[in-house]
Design an enzyme around this catalytic site. Structure first.
Site, mmCIF file in Angstrom:
data_model
loop_
_atom_site.group_PDB
_atom_site.id
_atom_site.type_symbol
_atom_site.label_atom_id
_atom_site.label_comp_id
_atom_site.label_asym_id
_atom_site.label_seq_id
_atom_site.Cartn_x
_atom_site.Cartn_y
_atom_site.Cartn_z
ATOM 1 N N SER A 137 -17.813 9.186 -1.641
ATOM 2 C CA SER A 137 -17.940 9.128 -0.182
ATOM 3 C C SER A 137 -16.621 8.840 0.517
ATOM 4 O O SER A 137 -16.559 8.822 1.734
ATOM 5 C CB SER A 137 -18.948 8.040 0.217
ATOM 6 O OG SER A 137 -18.382 6.755 0.019
ATOM 7 N N LYS A 138 -15.529 8.566 -0.244
ATOM 8 C CA LYS A 138 -14.225 8.209 0.321
ATOM 9 C C LYS A 138 -14.302 6.937 1.154
ATOM 10 O O LYS A 138 -13.504 6.744 2.082
ATOM 11 C CB LYS A 138 -13.668 9.356 1.179
ATOM 12 C CG LYS A 138 -13.486 10.665 0.438
ATOM 13 C CD LYS A 138 -12.939 11.742 1.353
ATOM 14 C CE LYS A 138 -12.853 13.074 0.637
ATOM 15 N NZ LYS A 138 -12.363 14.158 1.511
ATOM 16 N N ASP A 153 -8.341 -4.135 -5.380
ATOM 17 C CA ASP A 153 -7.070 -3.639 -4.868
ATOM 18 C C ASP A 153 -5.947 -4.495 -5.435
ATOM 19 O O ASP A 153 -6.073 -5.715 -5.517
ATOM 20 C CB ASP A 153 -7.036 -3.701 -3.334
ATOM 21 C CG ASP A 153 -6.201 -2.585 -2.725
ATOM 22 O OD1 ASP A 153 -5.070 -2.387 -3.216
ATOM 23 O OD2 ASP A 153 -6.668 -1.918 -1.795
ATOM 24 N N ASP A 186 -14.669 2.578 1.733
ATOM 25 C CA ASP A 186 -13.779 1.476 1.405
ATOM 26 C C ASP A 186 -14.218 0.672 0.186
ATOM 27 O O ASP A 186 -13.400 0.007 -0.450
ATOM 28 C CB ASP A 186 -13.667 0.534 2.616
ATOM 29 C CG ASP A 186 -12.998 1.218 3.792
ATOM 30 O OD1 ASP A 186 -11.809 1.528 3.677
ATOM 31 O OD2 ASP A 186 -13.668 1.464 4.812
ATOM 32 N N CYS A 243 0.806 -1.222 0.000
ATOM 33 C CA CYS A 243 0.000 0.000 0.000
ATOM 34 C C CYS A 243 0.838 1.271 0.000
ATOM 35 O O CYS A 243 0.293 2.363 -0.128
ATOM 36 C CB CYS A 243 -0.953 -0.011 1.199
ATOM 37 S SG CYS A 243 -2.348 -1.141 0.966
ATOM 38 N N GLY A 295 -10.417 -13.975 -13.726
ATOM 39 C CA GLY A 295 -9.547 -12.824 -13.585
ATOM 40 C C GLY A 295 -9.066 -12.298 -14.917
ATOM 41 O O GLY A 295 -9.560 -12.683 -15.985
ATOM 42 N N ASP A 297 -11.666 -4.793 2.339
ATOM 43 C CA ASP A 297 -12.664 -3.745 2.143
ATOM 44 C C ASP A 297 -14.093 -4.264 2.292
ATOM 45 O O ASP A 297 -14.989 -3.521 2.694
ATOM 46 C CB ASP A 297 -12.493 -3.104 0.763
ATOM 47 C CG ASP A 297 -11.312 -2.158 0.702
ATOM 48 O OD1 ASP A 297 -10.813 -1.773 1.774
ATOM 49 O OD2 ASP A 297 -10.881 -1.811 -0.412
ATOM 50 N N LYS A 306 0.422 3.367 -3.322
ATOM 51 C CA LYS A 306 -0.782 4.126 -3.669
ATOM 52 C C LYS A 306 -0.451 5.579 -3.972
ATOM 53 O O LYS A 306 0.496 6.148 -3.433
ATOM 54 C CB LYS A 306 -1.787 4.074 -2.509
ATOM 55 C CG LYS A 306 -2.457 2.722 -2.336
ATOM 56 C CD LYS A 306 -3.552 2.793 -1.294
ATOM 57 C CE LYS A 306 -4.294 1.468 -1.178
ATOM 58 N NZ LYS A 306 -5.392 1.533 -0.191
ATOM 59 N N ASP A 320 -10.895 0.190 7.160
ATOM 60 C CA ASP A 320 -9.647 -0.531 7.389
ATOM 61 C C ASP A 320 -8.497 0.444 7.179
ATOM 62 O O ASP A 320 -8.560 1.371 6.374
ATOM 63 C CB ASP A 320 -9.525 -1.786 6.512
ATOM 64 C CG ASP A 320 -9.537 -1.509 5.024
ATOM 65 O OD1 ASP A 320 -10.031 -0.449 4.617
ATOM 66 O OD2 ASP A 320 -9.062 -2.367 4.266
#
Length: 345
Positions: free
Chosen positions: A45-46, A65, A48, A14, A135, A88, A17, A223
């Site tokens: 809304s920011k 992610d 998760d 992370c 995937g 999330d 990011k 989270d």
């Protein structure tokens, strides 16, 4: 395995990011389109994950992610990346149903490495009770892996990240310091045994914490990942509330604060500081602890906001489940300072 087998980017996990300030600048300019009343939670809304209502009793939770490696073992990397992506769904109070692999991989690299990454991810999806359903892959110069995940939640029981109320207690379920210790490990300066503890945390699903939390009146949840503890806490306050954090109660990996004092830091942590320092005031807090609080976490814990009268009981249940949960602060009416972090006096 050697670094030649996995091409490490300048920042993995992370820490890779984009900074929160960059995202705000871009997202606020995107066309919104006609509002869909069934889209209960969207990117504006920011929060998760996105939540879309199907009927009175069911809503779909969607998230994705992916990131480059932060450890040398591809199997462990796959487990970490999947655990992080699945989180999330748990942060919204939902249950995992299906997942799709997201793969970027150099064609010149040994495909057995990719197989180990996918094995690690598949095992965590199975542990989450979900089904791996396919995937997408592309050839790339660097390795990246993650998941697109779909879950379900009761529309009346969604945990948004901005529903905290004055008087709520804040409970954190995992230790902080992941980014700092990974950075220290890359230059062989991590304390002995530290990475084993960090990897154990990064590969621990937030499923158990979420299931326990659903038995209590959770007002807000998020989270803690790339924006660090303070970044996600800032989103939780939503410009409407303030909070007090007790630095000596925060669960932190042994050695993380000391490594930060030696400037074993990440560029992403400094981006977090630059974006957030206007909202934070520290009292009797060391530089090292400040950095721990700005530190980007990979596959971090859940941060709950719950009524004060149930906080100790919830903490106890989380601890009984083997999680290093602590009550780390409280929510207050809006003050001049949004986030006050108090150390030892």
């Amino acid at each position: 395995m050697s670094e030649k087998e996995i091409v490490f980017c300048k920042s993995g996990g992370c820490t890779a990011k984009l900074g929160a300030g960059v995202l705000e600048h871009i997202l606020e300019r995107l066309p919104k389109g006609k509002k869909d009343e069934n889209l209960l939670v969207g990117y504006d809304s920011k929060d998760d994950a996105a939540v879309y209502r199907l009927n009175e009793h069911q809503a779909v939770v969607q998230t994705l992610d992916f990131f480059p490696p932060m450890v040398e073992d591809p199997y462990i990397f796959g487990k970490i990346a999947a655990t992080n992506a699945l989180s999330d769904i748990y942060a919204m109070g939902g249950e995992v149903k299906t997942a799709l692999n997201i793969v970027c991989f150099p064609e010149s690299m040994d495909l057995n490495i990719l197989g180990k990454i996918l094995q690690g991810g598949a095992e965590k999806v199975q542990e989450a009770g979900g089904s791996l359903a396919g995937g997408h892959s592309i050839a790339d110069s660097d390795v990246k892996y993650g998941l697109s995940v779909t879950g379900v939640v009761d529309p009346e029981k969604i945990w948004e990240n901005n529903g905290a109320k004055p008087g709520d207690c804040l409970i954190l379920t995992k230790r902080l310091g992941v980014g700092i210790l990974c950075a220290a490990n890359r230059v062989s300066q991590a304390p002995e045994g530290a990475m084993e503890q960090v990897i154990d945390s990064m590969t621990t699903l937030n499923r158990k914490a979420s299931e326990i939390g659903r038995k209590y009146p959770v007002h807000a949840c998020t989270d803690v990942t790339g924006f660090g503890f303070l970044g996600h806490l800032h989103e939780m306050m939503d410009g409407r509330h303030s909070c007090k954090i007790y630095a000596d109660r925060l669960p932190v990996f042994a050695g993380a604060e000391a490594c930060a004092e030696e400037f074993l830091l990440t560029a992403a942590g400094q981006k977090n500081r630059n974006h957030l320092e206007q909202y934070v005031w520290f009292e009797n807090v060391s530089f090292g602890m400040e950095e721990v609080l700005y530190d980007p976490q990979t596959s971090g814990g859940l941060l709950f906001a719950v009524p004060g009268e149930v906080a100790e009981e919830l903490r106890g249940k989380l601890r009984e489940a083997g999680l290093p949960a602590e009550i780390v602060g409280k929510v207050m009416e809006r003050q001049e300072v949004e986030i006050l972090v108090e150390g030892r006096k």
